[in-house]
Design a protein around this motif. Structure first.
Motif, PDB file in Angstrom:
ATOM      1  N   THR A  59       6.327  25.499  61.246  1.00 66.40           N
ATOM      2  CA  THR A  59       6.382  24.059  61.513  1.00 66.40           C
ATOM      3  C   THR A  59       4.989  23.431  61.387  1.00 66.40           C
ATOM      4  O   THR A  59       4.837  22.356  60.811  1.00 66.40           O
ATOM      5  N   TRP A  94       4.358  20.613  58.588  1.00 64.27           N
ATOM      6  CA  TRP A  94       4.154  19.214  59.012  1.00 64.27           C
ATOM      7  C   TRP A  94       2.707  18.858  59.302  1.00 64.27           C
ATOM      8  O   TRP A  94       2.373  17.678  59.457  1.00 64.27           O
ATOM      9  N   TYR A 106       9.063  13.745  53.033  1.00 63.26           N
ATOM     10  CA  TYR A 106       9.691  13.822  54.359  1.00 63.26           C
ATOM     11  C   TYR A 106       9.115  12.738  55.269  1.00 63.26           C
ATOM     12  O   TYR A 106       7.895  12.617  55.375  1.00 63.26           O
ATOM     13  N   TYR A 144      15.500  11.621  57.910  1.00 65.37           N
ATOM     14  CA  TYR A 144      15.537  12.958  57.303  1.00 65.37           C
ATOM     15  C   TYR A 144      16.969  13.275  56.877  1.00 65.37           C
ATOM     16  O   TYR A 144      17.605  14.159  57.410  1.00 65.37           O
ATOM     17  N   PHE A 202       8.892  32.891  64.330  1.00 64.13           N
ATOM     18  CA  PHE A 202       9.716  32.303  63.268  1.00 64.13           C
ATOM     19  C   PHE A 202       9.537  30.792  63.103  1.00 64.13           C
ATOM     20  O   PHE A 202       9.773  30.271  62.021  1.00 64.13           O
ATOM     21  N   TYR A 208      22.570  29.567  55.054  1.00 64.88           N
ATOM     22  CA  TYR A 208      21.529  28.711  55.618  1.00 64.88           C
ATOM     23  C   TYR A 208      22.096  27.476  56.298  1.00 64.88           C
ATOM     24  O   TYR A 208      21.535  26.979  57.263  1.00 64.88           O
ATOM     25  N   ASN A 260      11.139  32.694  53.581  1.00 68.02           N
ATOM     26  CA  ASN A 260      10.223  31.841  54.346  1.00 68.02           C
ATOM     27  C   ASN A 260       9.034  32.661  54.824  1.00 68.02           C
ATOM     28  O   ASN A 260       9.190  33.835  55.178  1.00 68.02           O
ATOM     29  N   ARG A 316      17.374  21.166  62.989  1.00 70.01           N
ATOM     30  CA  ARG A 316      18.206  21.130  61.778  1.00 70.01           C
ATOM     31  C   ARG A 316      18.787  22.506  61.450  1.00 70.01           C
ATOM     32  O   ARG A 316      19.841  22.616  60.852  1.00 70.01           O
TER      33      ARG A 316
HETATM   34  N1  UDP Z   1      11.744  25.852  60.399  1.00 75.48           N
HETATM   35  C1  UDP Z   1      10.978  26.859  60.968  1.00 75.48           C
HETATM   36  N2  UDP Z   1      10.977  28.100  60.385  1.00 75.48           N
HETATM   37  C2  UDP Z   1      11.688  28.368  59.255  1.00 75.48           C
HETATM   38  C3  UDP Z   1      12.448  27.339  58.689  1.00 75.48           C
HETATM   39  C4  UDP Z   1      12.474  26.088  59.279  1.00 75.48           C
HETATM   40  O1  UDP Z   1      10.305  26.652  61.963  1.00 75.48           O
HETATM   41  O2  UDP Z   1      11.636  29.513  58.771  1.00 75.48           O
HETATM   42  C5  UDP Z   1      11.725  24.520  61.050  1.00 75.48           C
HETATM   43  C6  UDP Z   1      10.565  23.691  60.491  1.00 75.48           C
HETATM   44  O3  UDP Z   1      10.116  22.818  61.489  1.00 75.48           O
HETATM   45  C7  UDP Z   1      11.256  22.923  59.372  1.00 75.48           C
HETATM   46  C8  UDP Z   1      12.597  22.591  60.015  1.00 75.48           C
HETATM   47  O4  UDP Z   1      12.907  23.788  60.758  1.00 75.48           O
HETATM   48  O5  UDP Z   1      10.535  21.766  58.999  1.00 75.48           O
HETATM   49  C9  UDP Z   1      13.712  22.267  59.072  1.00 75.48           C
HETATM   50  O6  UDP Z   1      13.847  23.290  58.110  1.00 75.48           O
HETATM   51  P1  UDP Z   1      14.659  23.099  56.754  1.00 75.48           P
HETATM   52  O7  UDP Z   1      14.672  24.404  56.051  1.00 75.48           O
HETATM   53  O8  UDP Z   1      15.963  22.436  57.046  1.00 75.48           O
HETATM   54  O9  UDP Z   1      13.723  22.089  55.969  1.00 75.48           O
HETATM   55  P2  UDP Z   1      13.852  21.469  54.492  1.00 75.48           P
HETATM   56  O10 UDP Z   1      14.707  22.398  53.668  1.00 75.48           O
HETATM   57  O11 UDP Z   1      14.432  20.097  54.682  1.00 75.48           O
HETATM   58  O12 UDP Z   1      12.436  21.436  54.043  1.00 75.48           O
END
Ligand code: UDP
Length: 376
Positions: free
Chosen positions: A156, A160, A312, A349, A151, A185, A273, A174
């Motif tokens: 990630t 990134w 970001y 962030y 997951f 969420y 996702n 987060r």
């Molecule tokens: N993340 C992950 N798997 C997911 C969703 C999020 O590993 O399915 C990790 C990933 O590193 C991501 C971070 O959690 O950059 C933060 O996710 P978020 O959805 O808060 O990011 P944003 O909506 O700000 O892009």
């Protein structure tokens, strides 16, 4: 000449909130300078040719840590409930995400009799490393290898462009981890979306005789023609402002692909996702939240990239060291009546409610400092 009591660089949430407060409470003239052809920054939403309201720069799931911010924004909009439900596509199945009891039961194919039973089961999987300040060790310590690998890890890396080991634990941290069946969420109870969209909310905020807006205007091209009587607010990236004196800060950017369908809805929740499949990280059907009554829908796919508009900050040691040097310059220019605020300017962030709160806090400081020497 670009002239006003107050110049604001950037018409995003911070720029709009400060213009609103400065114009209405300090009675000073504001000129907002914006590079893009629209206001609202990355919260910008608009209707496409078929009339579907969509978020041009990715979904903004507005929620509130602080009730006061909700009350402040309520002056400019009515609300719809924040129906933010995300699922993650793993091994050809959709799982609730953030990880909750339903995810764990489905993934491990076990029915837990109690929350405690699930916690004890996961405890045996947790890997406790010495340093928990990176995203990999953090998730391993909370959920163990299987969940991390399926997951988090590849999502990630895709998002990134680096290993989760190279990112602060606050990045993957987060996302909540739950041992109940809450499907939302975000962890905040107050979660609402502006009923007619973000753009209209911010437009209302800056509709004021004292506020002028100059769109399609790049601050760095007109910098020498700027004159402010009181102060300047800057919401862009600090490295560029200071001519990259300490080098470039790293930013992650996104590209979007939008697809319109003649269907009421396509997905069964707002966001899917894709940690391990495809080049995009997620598919968003914002209509699940906006609840528009219209026979069309829009799906957006997000493709992370390293070049392009900054979205970001990349939170790692190297960038944080660099930013702390810029921070000293930021402090110094406050003496010259220049103030930095927002996700870009502070290299943090932040969520939308957080930058709005920061803008309101900055206003309190500005009010004290400039109220008495106002001309009015
Ligand atoms: N993340 C992950 N798997 C997911 C969703 C999020 O590993 O399915 C990790 C990933 O590193 C991501 C971070 O959690 O950059 C933060 O996710 P978020 O959805 O808060 O990011 P944003 O909506 O700000 O892009």
């Amino acid at each position: 000449m670009f002239k006003a009591d107050v110049i604001i660089v950037g018409a995003g949430p911070v720029g709009c909130v400060l213009a609103n407060k400065i114009a209405t409470e300090l009675n000073l003239s504001c000129l907002i300078i914006e590079k893009r052809n629209h206001i609202a920054g990355n919260c910008y939403d608009e209707k496409n040719k078929k009339g579907v309201l969509y978020h041009k720069y990715g979904p903004h799931y507005l929620r509130f840590k602080n009730n006061k911010i909700f009350e402040y924004l309520s002056k400019f909009t009515k609300w719809i409930p924040g129906n933010y439900i995300v699922q993650s596509f793993v091994d050809k199945k959709l799982y609730p995400f953030p990880i909750n009891l339903n995810t764990l039961e489905k993934f491990f194919n076990i029915k837990f009799k109690s929350k405690k039973e699930a916690i004890d089961f996961i405890k045996k999987k947790q890997i406790k490393n010495k340093s928990l300040n990176n995203s990999e060790d953090f998730i391993l310590s909370k959920l163990g290898t299987e969940i991390y690998e399926k997951f988090y890890k590849n999502y990630t890396i895709k998002q990134w462009g680096v290993s989760p080991k190279k990112l602060s634990s606050t990045v993957a941290g987060r996302v909540p981890i739950r041992y109940d069946r809450n499907p939302y969420y975000v962890k905040e109870k107050l979660k609402f979306m502006p009923r007619q969209g973000f753009t209209l909310m911010f437009k209302k905020m800056i509709t004021n005789k004292k506020i002028k807006l100059s769109l399609n205007t790049d601050f760095f091209k007109i910098r020498k023609q700027i004159k402010y009587n009181k102060f300047l607010i800057y919401t862009g990236t600090p490295d560029k402002f200071f001519n990259y004196k300490y080098g470039k800060l790293d930013w992650r950017s996104l590209a979007f692909k939008f697809e319109t369908y003649k269907k009421n809805l396509i997905q069964n929740s707002v966001q899917y996702n894709f940690p391990n499949d495809f080049k995009f990280t997620r598919k968003v059907e914002i209509k699940h939240v906006t609840r528009q009554k219209i026979p069309f829908t829009v799906i957006s796919k997000e493709f992370p990239k390293s070049k392009g508009e900054p979205y970001y900050p990349i939170i790692n040691k190297n960038n944080l060291n660099k930013f702390s040097k810029y921070e000293k310059l930021i402090k110094k220019v406050e003496n010259k009546n220049v103030f930095f605020e927002g996700r870009l300017a502070q290299y943090k962030y932040f969520n939308t409610d957080e930058v709005i709160e920061r803008a309101l806090n900055l206003f309190k400081i500005l009010k004290k400092k400039y109220k008495n020497n106002s001309n009015n």
